[in-house]
Design a protein around this motif. Sequence first.
Motif, PDB file in Angstrom:
ATOM      1  N   VAL A   1       0.744  -3.032 -11.543  1.00 50.72           N
ATOM      2  CA  VAL A   1       0.034  -4.314 -11.572  1.00 50.72           C
ATOM      3  C   VAL A   1      -0.972  -4.433 -10.454  1.00 50.72           C
ATOM      4  CG1 VAL A   1       1.937  -5.482 -12.692  1.00 50.72           C
ATOM      5  CG2 VAL A   1       1.832  -5.457 -10.205  1.00 50.72           C
ATOM      6  N   GLU A   2      -0.937  -3.510  -9.476  1.00 48.58           N
ATOM      7  CA  GLU A   2      -1.885  -3.562  -8.370  1.00 48.58           C
ATOM      8  C   GLU A   2      -2.461  -2.169  -8.161  1.00 48.58           C
ATOM      9  OE1 GLU A   2      -0.189  -5.233  -4.879  1.00 48.58           O
ATOM     10  OE2 GLU A   2       0.250  -7.139  -5.818  1.00 48.58           O
ATOM     11  N   ASP A   3      -3.552  -2.089  -7.432  1.00 47.34           N
ATOM     12  CA  ASP A   3      -4.158  -0.805  -7.086  1.00 47.34           C
ATOM     13  C   ASP A   3      -3.439  -0.278  -5.866  1.00 47.34           C
ATOM     14  OD1 ASP A   3      -5.711   1.388  -6.710  1.00 47.34           O
ATOM     15  OD2 ASP A   3      -7.391   0.299  -5.824  1.00 47.34           O
ATOM     16  N   MET A   4      -2.351   0.452  -6.099  1.00 42.22           N
ATOM     17  CA  MET A   4      -1.501   0.891  -5.012  1.00 42.22           C
ATOM     18  C   MET A   4      -1.906   2.294  -4.562  1.00 42.22           C
ATOM     19  SD  MET A   4       0.585  -1.692  -5.027  1.00 42.22           S
ATOM     20  CE  MET A   4       2.005  -1.179  -4.092  1.00 42.22           C
ATOM     21  N   GLY A   5      -1.850   2.527  -3.253  1.00 37.03           N
ATOM     22  CA  GLY A   5      -2.011   3.870  -2.742  1.00 37.03           C
ATOM     23  C   GLY A   5      -3.435   4.295  -2.486  1.00 37.03           C
ATOM     24  N   HIS A   6      -4.393   3.384  -2.635  1.00 34.92           N
ATOM     25  CA  HIS A   6      -5.781   3.766  -2.401  1.00 34.92           C
ATOM     26  C   HIS A   6      -6.437   2.843  -1.370  1.00 34.92           C
ATOM     27  CE1 HIS A   6      -5.490   6.557  -5.715  1.00 34.92           C
ATOM     28  NE2 HIS A   6      -4.941   5.595  -6.424  1.00 34.92           N
ATOM     29  N   GLY A   7      -5.590   2.183  -0.580  1.00 35.11           N
ATOM     30  CA  GLY A   7      -6.115   1.224   0.386  1.00 35.11           C
ATOM     31  C   GLY A   7      -6.001   1.726   1.787  1.00 35.11           C
ATOM     32  N   GLY A   8      -5.428   0.863   2.684  1.00 34.16           N
ATOM     33  CA  GLY A   8      -5.497   1.108   4.107  1.00 34.16           C
ATOM     34  C   GLY A   8      -4.768   2.316   4.588  1.00 34.16           C
ATOM     35  N   GLY A   9      -3.819   2.879   3.818  1.00 30.40           N
ATOM     36  CA  GLY A   9      -3.091   4.026   4.347  1.00 30.40           C
ATOM     37  C   GLY A   9      -3.881   5.303   4.298  1.00 30.40           C
TER      38      GLY A   9
ATOM     39  N   ASP B   1       0.852  -1.191   0.000  1.00 26.12           N
ATOM     40  CA  ASP B   1       0.000   0.000   0.000  1.00 26.12           C
ATOM     41  C   ASP B   1       0.891   1.246   0.000  1.00 26.12           C
ATOM     42  OD1 ASP B   1      -1.713   2.099   0.556  1.00 26.12           O
ATOM     43  OD2 ASP B   1      -2.752   1.093   2.185  1.00 26.12           O
ATOM     44  N   LEU B   2       0.910   1.951  -1.110  1.00 28.07           N
ATOM     45  CA  LEU B   2       1.783   3.111  -1.233  1.00 28.07           C
ATOM     46  C   LEU B   2       1.400   4.210  -0.248  1.00 28.07           C
ATOM     47  CD1 LEU B   2       4.142   4.448  -2.647  1.00 28.07           C
ATOM     48  CD2 LEU B   2       2.572   5.188  -4.461  1.00 28.07           C
ATOM     49  N   ALA B   3       0.118   4.389   0.032  1.00 27.10           N
ATOM     50  CA  ALA B   3      -0.304   5.404   0.995  1.00 27.10           C
ATOM     51  C   ALA B   3       0.218   5.067   2.393  1.00 27.10           C
ATOM     52  CB  ALA B   3      -1.820   5.533   1.017  1.00 27.10           C
ATOM     53  N   GLU B   4       0.189   3.799   2.763  1.00 28.43           N
ATOM     54  CA  GLU B   4       0.748   3.394   4.054  1.00 28.43           C
ATOM     55  C   GLU B   4       2.242   3.667   4.096  1.00 28.43           C
ATOM     56  OE1 GLU B   4      -0.471  -0.126   6.672  1.00 28.43           O
ATOM     57  OE2 GLU B   4       1.146  -0.974   5.438  1.00 28.43           O
ATOM     58  N   ALA B   5       2.934   3.386   3.006  1.00 30.38           N
ATOM     59  CA  ALA B   5       4.365   3.654   2.939  1.00 30.38           C
ATOM     60  C   ALA B   5       4.651   5.137   3.154  1.00 30.38           C
ATOM     61  CB  ALA B   5       4.922   3.196   1.597  1.00 30.38           C
TER      62      ALA B   5
ATOM     63  N   ASP C   1      -3.958  13.704   5.779  1.00 22.05           N
ATOM     64  CA  ASP C   1      -4.478  13.015   4.599  1.00 22.05           C
ATOM     65  C   ASP C   1      -4.143  13.762   3.312  1.00 22.05           C
ATOM     66  OD1 ASP C   1      -5.502  11.052   6.197  1.00 22.05           O
ATOM     67  OD2 ASP C   1      -7.578  11.770   6.121  1.00 22.05           O
ATOM     68  N   GLY C   2      -4.195  15.095   3.357  1.00 30.63           N
ATOM     69  CA  GLY C   2      -3.874  15.869   2.167  1.00 30.63           C
ATOM     70  C   GLY C   2      -2.446  15.654   1.719  1.00 30.63           C
ATOM     71  N   PHE C   3      -1.525  15.648   2.691  1.00 31.08           N
ATOM     72  CA  PHE C   3      -0.124  15.411   2.350  1.00 31.08           C
ATOM     73  C   PHE C   3       0.062  14.009   1.776  1.00 31.08           C
ATOM     74  CE2 PHE C   3       3.915  13.473   3.570  1.00 31.08           C
ATOM     75  CZ  PHE C   3       4.794  14.285   2.884  1.00 31.08           C
TER      76      PHE C   3
ATOM     77  N   ASN D   1       0.698  10.814  -5.206  1.00 35.27           N
ATOM     78  CA  ASN D   1       0.687  11.254  -6.604  1.00 35.27           C
ATOM     79  C   ASN D   1       2.079  11.648  -7.072  1.00 35.27           C
ATOM     80  OD1 ASN D   1      -2.067  10.832  -6.923  1.00 35.27           O
ATOM     81  ND2 ASN D   1      -2.607  12.910  -6.278  1.00 35.27           N
ATOM     82  N   ARG D   2       2.849  12.284  -6.181  1.00 33.45           N
ATOM     83  CA  ARG D   2       4.222  12.662  -6.557  1.00 33.45           C
ATOM     84  C   ARG D   2       5.060  11.428  -6.861  1.00 33.45           C
ATOM     85  NH1 ARG D   2       9.323  13.167  -4.494  1.00 33.45           N
ATOM     86  NH2 ARG D   2       8.760  12.392  -2.404  1.00 33.45           N
ATOM     87  N   LEU D   3       4.962  10.425  -5.995  1.00 29.38           N
ATOM     88  CA  LEU D   3       5.750   9.216  -6.216  1.00 29.38           C
ATOM     89  C   LEU D   3       5.322   8.492  -7.489  1.00 29.38           C
ATOM     90  CD1 LEU D   3       6.708   9.876  -3.351  1.00 29.38           C
ATOM     91  CD2 LEU D   3       6.461   7.465  -2.785  1.00 29.38           C
ATOM     92  N   LEU D   4       4.018   8.478  -7.746  1.00 31.81           N
ATOM     93  CA  LEU D   4       3.527   7.805  -8.943  1.00 31.81           C
ATOM     94  C   LEU D   4       3.825   8.582 -10.222  1.00 31.81           C
ATOM     95  CD1 LEU D   4       0.104   6.385  -7.710  1.00 31.81           C
ATOM     96  CD2 LEU D   4       2.194   5.107  -8.194  1.00 31.81           C
ATOM     97  N   SER D   5       4.234   9.843 -10.086  1.00 34.15           N
ATOM     98  CA  SER D   5       4.651  10.595 -11.269  1.00 34.15           C
ATOM     99  C   SER D   5       6.028  10.163 -11.762  1.00 34.15           C
ATOM    100  CB  SER D   5       4.652  12.105 -10.972  1.00 34.15           C
ATOM    101  OG  SER D   5       5.712  12.445 -10.081  1.00 34.15           O
ATOM    102  N   ASP D   6       6.745   9.404 -10.920  1.00 36.76           N
ATOM    103  CA  ASP D   6       8.024   8.833 -11.332  1.00 36.76           C
ATOM    104  C   ASP D   6       7.737   7.612 -12.203  1.00 36.76           C
ATOM    105  OD1 ASP D   6      10.875   8.092 -11.266  1.00 36.76           O
ATOM    106  OD2 ASP D   6      10.164   6.465  -9.966  1.00 36.76           O
ATOM    107  N   PRO D   7       8.201   7.598 -13.453  1.00 37.01           N
ATOM    108  CA  PRO D   7       7.842   6.496 -14.366  1.00 37.01           C
ATOM    109  C   PRO D   7       8.247   5.118 -13.842  1.00 37.01           C
ATOM    110  CG  PRO D   7       8.759   8.336 -15.598  1.00 37.01           C
ATOM    111  CD  PRO D   7       8.958   8.657 -14.149  1.00 37.01           C
ATOM    112  N   ALA D   8       9.424   4.999 -13.231  1.00 35.03           N
ATOM    113  CA  ALA D   8       9.874   3.693 -12.748  1.00 35.03           C
ATOM    114  C   ALA D   8       8.970   3.187 -11.633  1.00 35.03           C
ATOM    115  CB  ALA D   8      11.323   3.782 -12.264  1.00 35.03           C
TER     116      ALA D   8
END
Length: 254
Positions: free
Chosen positions: A245-253, A187-191, A223-225, A231-238
């Motif tokens: 492959v997964e729905d990252m960043g919209h779950g438990g975090g 979960d990217l939001a948790e990270a 939550d805003g941060f 979104n900033r991290l996902l703007s990095d192409p790598a």
Amino acid sequence: MPPAPALSIQGLSHSFGPQGVLDDVTFSLPVGRVGCLIGPSGCGKSTLLSMIGGLSEPTHGTIAHAFRHPVFVFQDPCLLPWRDARDNVAFGLKAQGVGRNERRCRAARLMEVVGLAPDDVGKYPHELSGGMRQRVALARALAIEPDLLLLDEPFSALDLGLRRQMQALVRRLIDQRNLTAVLVTHDLAEAVRLADCVFVLSGKPARLTARHDIARPFAERDDGFVHSEVNRLLSDPATARALAVEDMGHGGGQ
């Protein structure tokens, strides 16, 4: 000058028979910081965490650190069903040879630290909710006074509200005790919410494809941060490719 690394991983590769799992992974983490391993399911995050904790050895490369008391906290609390909550917390102290009265007193204090009520001390695991069992597992980990906390998706089975409470509790205890910690999550939001350094793994065998530093103090990550940082991290192409492959960043975090 930046602080000296507490954890140094150099050129780490690992295989299970002919199947490559990790390939040439290199990174470092300073003392007192929280690092997060993130990537798609099955990419080797937990394998790498087990190597950091000394449960297995890499096929190639090195893991160097001076930690003397690493401890794991898993998604499953792994409590002993025939022991009450206090005796589960004190289990590691018994293995260290701490006397019965002392370990029970220390266990009771730690249960209070993690937010358990005095009435919960004598309850058995089947009498505790999922969140309460996870708090017992955390208190058990803290009881042996670790210097390295290894967290393998410990919040993923909890509901959203409880997940947020436990995330805040764990990060607060890490900061208070100046622990170094490595968290595995999908979960990217948790990270973003918990980590100071996010290490993105992808591929089979997995490589380290990106590293992101989260500069804002934990107490200021509202939550805003978290939303804007995801979104900033996902703007990095790598990073976007690794996590697509997964729905990252919209779950438990969140």
